[in-house]
Every structure is written in structure tokens, then in C-alpha cells.
Design a protein around this motif. Structure first.
Motif, PDB file in Angstrom:
ATOM      1  N   PHE A   1       0.519  -0.835  -0.032  1.00 38.03           N
ATOM      2  CA  PHE A   1       0.326  -0.317  -0.398  1.00 38.03           C
ATOM      3  C   PHE A   1       0.814   1.502   0.050  1.00 38.03           C
ATOM      4  O   PHE A   1       0.870   2.364  -0.797  1.00 38.03           O
ATOM      5  N   LEU A   2       1.771   1.564   1.181  1.00 39.84           N
ATOM      6  CA  LEU A   2       2.800   2.557   0.971  1.00 39.84           C
ATOM      7  C   LEU A   2       3.923   2.839  -0.649  1.00 39.84           C
ATOM      8  O   LEU A   2       3.767   3.644  -0.474  1.00 39.84           O
ATOM      9  N   ILE A   3       4.187   1.638  -0.728  1.00 35.82           N
ATOM     10  CA  ILE A   3       4.469   1.757  -2.016  1.00 35.82           C
ATOM     11  C   ILE A   3       3.640   1.756  -3.351  1.00 35.82           C
ATOM     12  O   ILE A   3       4.039   2.971  -3.976  1.00 35.82           O
ATOM     13  N   ASN A   4       3.121   1.563  -4.019  1.00 37.16           N
ATOM     14  CA  ASN A   4       2.451   1.433  -4.988  1.00 37.16           C
ATOM     15  C   ASN A   4       0.780   2.478  -4.831  1.00 37.16           C
ATOM     16  O   ASN A   4       0.493   3.281  -5.419  1.00 37.16           O
ATOM     17  N   GLU A   5      -0.047   3.050  -3.613  1.00 39.54           N
ATOM     18  CA  GLU A   5      -0.772   4.080  -3.308  1.00 39.54           C
ATOM     19  C   GLU A   5      -0.115   5.423  -3.207  1.00 39.54           C
ATOM     20  O   GLU A   5      -0.692   6.179  -2.703  1.00 39.54           O
ATOM     21  N   CYS A   6       1.044   5.199  -2.182  1.00 39.46           N
ATOM     22  CA  CYS A   6       1.508   6.594  -1.827  1.00 39.46           C
ATOM     23  C   CYS A   6       2.666   6.842  -2.226  1.00 39.46           C
ATOM     24  O   CYS A   6       2.301   8.230  -2.615  1.00 39.46           O
ATOM     25  N   MET A   7       3.857   6.610  -2.465  1.00 35.71           N
ATOM     26  CA  MET A   7       4.740   6.460  -2.925  1.00 35.71           C
ATOM     27  C   MET A   7       4.926   6.489  -4.889  1.00 35.71           C
ATOM     28  O   MET A   7       5.311   8.038  -5.566  1.00 35.71           O
ATOM     29  N   TYR A   8       4.278   5.418  -5.108  1.00 40.75           N
ATOM     30  CA  TYR A   8       3.859   5.963  -6.599  1.00 40.75           C
ATOM     31  C   TYR A   8       3.111   6.757  -6.829  1.00 40.75           C
ATOM     32  O   TYR A   8       3.134   7.844  -8.295  1.00 40.75           O
ATOM     33  N   ALA A   9       2.438   7.194  -6.442  1.00 46.64           N
ATOM     34  CA  ALA A   9       0.686   8.411  -6.267  1.00 46.64           C
ATOM     35  C   ALA A   9       1.772   9.887  -5.834  1.00 46.64           C
ATOM     36  O   ALA A   9       1.061  10.925  -6.855  1.00 46.64           O
ATOM     37  N   GLY A  10       2.796  10.055  -5.514  1.00 51.16           N
ATOM     38  CA  GLY A  10       4.124  10.954  -5.562  1.00 51.16           C
ATOM     39  C   GLY A  10       3.724  12.662  -4.304  1.00 51.16           C
ATOM     40  O   GLY A  10       3.499  12.891  -3.761  1.00 51.16           O
ATOM     41  N   ILE A  11       2.625  11.518  -3.780  1.00 48.19           N
ATOM     42  CA  ILE A  11       1.484  11.775  -2.300  1.00 48.19           C
ATOM     43  C   ILE A  11       2.780  12.106  -0.999  1.00 48.19           C
ATOM     44  O   ILE A  11       3.169  12.287  -0.176  1.00 48.19           O
ATOM     45  N   VAL A  12       3.599  10.452  -1.158  1.00 50.27           N
ATOM     46  CA  VAL A  12       4.292  10.863  -0.038  1.00 50.27           C
ATOM     47  C   VAL A  12       6.013  10.105  -0.650  1.00 50.27           C
ATOM     48  O   VAL A  12       6.206   9.564  -1.567  1.00 50.27           O
TER      49      VAL A  12
END
Length: 267
Positions: free
Chosen positions: A130-141
Motif C-alpha cells: 500500500f505504501l509503495i503502490n498507493e502512496c509513493m508511486y502516487a507522488g503524495i509520499v
């Protein structure tokens, strides 16, 4: 296009949509906005007159959903699920993303256990995905996952909408920062002034030392020159004195002179 520019375009799009409809028709606009994978700010939509008019009406639930996505978390939704409509899968994902942003506002090291509890994730593998795919790849974290310490070190997190009453606290924080910066600037200026003074004193000391060295060298050279002149003058005087003294005769010359004198006396 970076995330800020994309956010601005999406906000403008949904503000125009919310301004063009009223009442129950705003429900579809709210669902679309809160489900969009690239929209994470909602305060501008909340400020639209047509949206604010939902307060106290049978359609106020749409206003409450929008407020949840602007300021709330997944835990807030679970606590008020009986007063809110069931969220769609994209909305659930969005609210969990926003929950991570809220946690990152005040903590730059987020323990896995806390994150799993806040977003209802049951294992570390699911959380890291979740952190990698939904946050980091999304550019928000942006950050680093530390599997050994079971935490994520946050280097950057996108900001959320300001909560009611939060603006005053931010203004006070900025005022304190400005005061501290002014004090620091005064301290730096005083240190610069002190450094300049010390530099001037050091330069003056160096000049005094150089002048003293030059004076000593000049005095030494003058003294050596005087000795050489005195030595040369003494040699001339000795030579002149030697010339003015009567020459001494050697013993042979004295004997000859004595015989001649005797012969003259006999005659």
C-alpha cells in the motif's frame, strides 16, 4: 505535469461542476471528486456556495462526506459510519491515503503497527504494498521503508486541507519562527561585526609586526655599514702613521755607520 499543477486543474474542474448544480445533484459531484485518484484537496469545493447550502437539508450528507475527505481519516469514518453513506472502493482507498498524510504531518517516523491499525491492514506485506503502490508511486509520499525497525521514514508528504481552527495555530507557529529568525539574524550580524573587528585588529597587529621587522632589519644594516666604514678608516690611519715614523735601521746598517764615524774621528 507535477502533482501541484494537476491538483490545481482538478480543483478548478470540480469547483465549476459544483457551481453549476444544486441539491441532490451535488451528490454525484462529491462522489466523483472524492474518488478521483489524483485529487487530495477539497477545501475549494467546500467553499462553493451551492455546497454550503446543503447544511441542514436532507442532502447534508454530501456535505459531511466532503468534509470527511477534507479533514478526516479512516478512523473518523468508522466512528461515524452510521451517519454517512457507504463508501465506494475508490473512496476507501482515497481516505486511507489521506490518513497516511495526516499521520505524516506530525511524525516523520511512522511505525508499521500504528499504520496497520489506522488503515486496517492485517500484515506487513500488505502495508508495504500500500505504501509503495498507493502512496509513493502516487507522488503524495516520499520516504524509506525500514523492515528491520518496522517503520517508514517520511521525507516528504503532501499537505492536506487546513482543519477548522488550524489556521490560527499555523499563524502562531509562523510568527514564532519569524521572531526566532529575527533574533538569529541579529546574533549573526553581531558575530559578523565582531569578526570584522577582530580581523581589523589582526591586520593592524600584522602590520605592526612587519613594520617592527623592517625597522630591525634597517637598524642592523646601518650598524653593519658603520662597522665596515670604521674598519676601512682605521687601516688608512695606521698606514699613514707608519709612513710618518722614522724608519728603523737594521744591525748591519748600524755597524757600518759606526765604523764610518770612527774613521772620521781618527782623521
Amino acid at each position: 505535469m507535477d502533482i501541484e499543477e494537476k491538483q490545481a486543474e482538478l480543483i478548478d474542474h470540480f469547483v465549476k461542476q459544483a457551481s453549476s448544480v444544486k441539491g441532490s445533484a451535488l451528490g454525484s459531484v462529491v462522489v466523483e471528486a472524492t474518488s478521483h485518484p489524483s485529487l487530495f484537496a477539497f477545501s475549494e469545493i467546500l467553499a462553493v456556495g451551492n455546497v454550503l447550502e446543503l447544511e441542514g437539508t436532507e442532502n447534508s450528507v454530501h456535505l459531511n462526506v466532503l468534509r470527511l475527505f477534507a479533514h478526516g481519516t479512516w478512523s473518523d469514518y468508522k466512528s461515524n459510519a452510521d451517519r454517512l453513506p457507504q463508501l465506494m472502493p475508490d473512496q476507501v482507498l482515497k481516505l486511507k491515503q489521506l490518513t497516511v498524510l495526516t499521520l505524516a504531518e506530525t511524525n516523520k517516523v511512522l511505525p508499521y503497527d500504528q499504520l496497520m491499525q489506522e488503515i486496517d491492514v492485517t500484515n506487513v506485506r500488505e502495508l508495504e504494498d500500500f505504501l509503495i503502490n498507493e502512496c509513493m508511486y502516487a507522488g503524495i509520499v516520499r520516504g524509506k521503508l525500514d523492515q528491520l525497525q518496522r517503520c517508514v521514514e517520511v521525507q516528504f508528504a503532501a499537505g492536506r486541507d487546513l482543519r477548522p481552527g488550524q489556521l490560527g495555530g499555523m499563524i502562531q507557529t509562523l510568527s514564532n519562527w519569524l521572531t526566532t529568525s529575527d533574533d538569529l539574524l541579529v546574533s549573526i550580524q553581531e558575530k559578523i561585526k565582531w569578526a570584522d573587528t577582530m580581523s581589523e585588529l589582526d591586520n593592524k597587529h600584522r602590520k605592526d609586526v612587519e613594520d617592527a621587522k623592517k625597522s630591525l632589519v634597517k637598524a642592523d644594516n646601518d650598524f653593519r655599514g658603520h662597522e665596515e666604514i670604521s674598519s676601512e678608516s682605521g687601516g688608512v690611519m695606521d698606514y699613514e702613521e707608519d709612513r710618518s715614523r722614522p724608519k728603523s735601521c737594521c744591525p748591519t746598517e748600524l755597524a757600518v755607520a759606526a765604523r764610518n764615524s770612527s774613521g772620521l774621528d781618527a782623521v
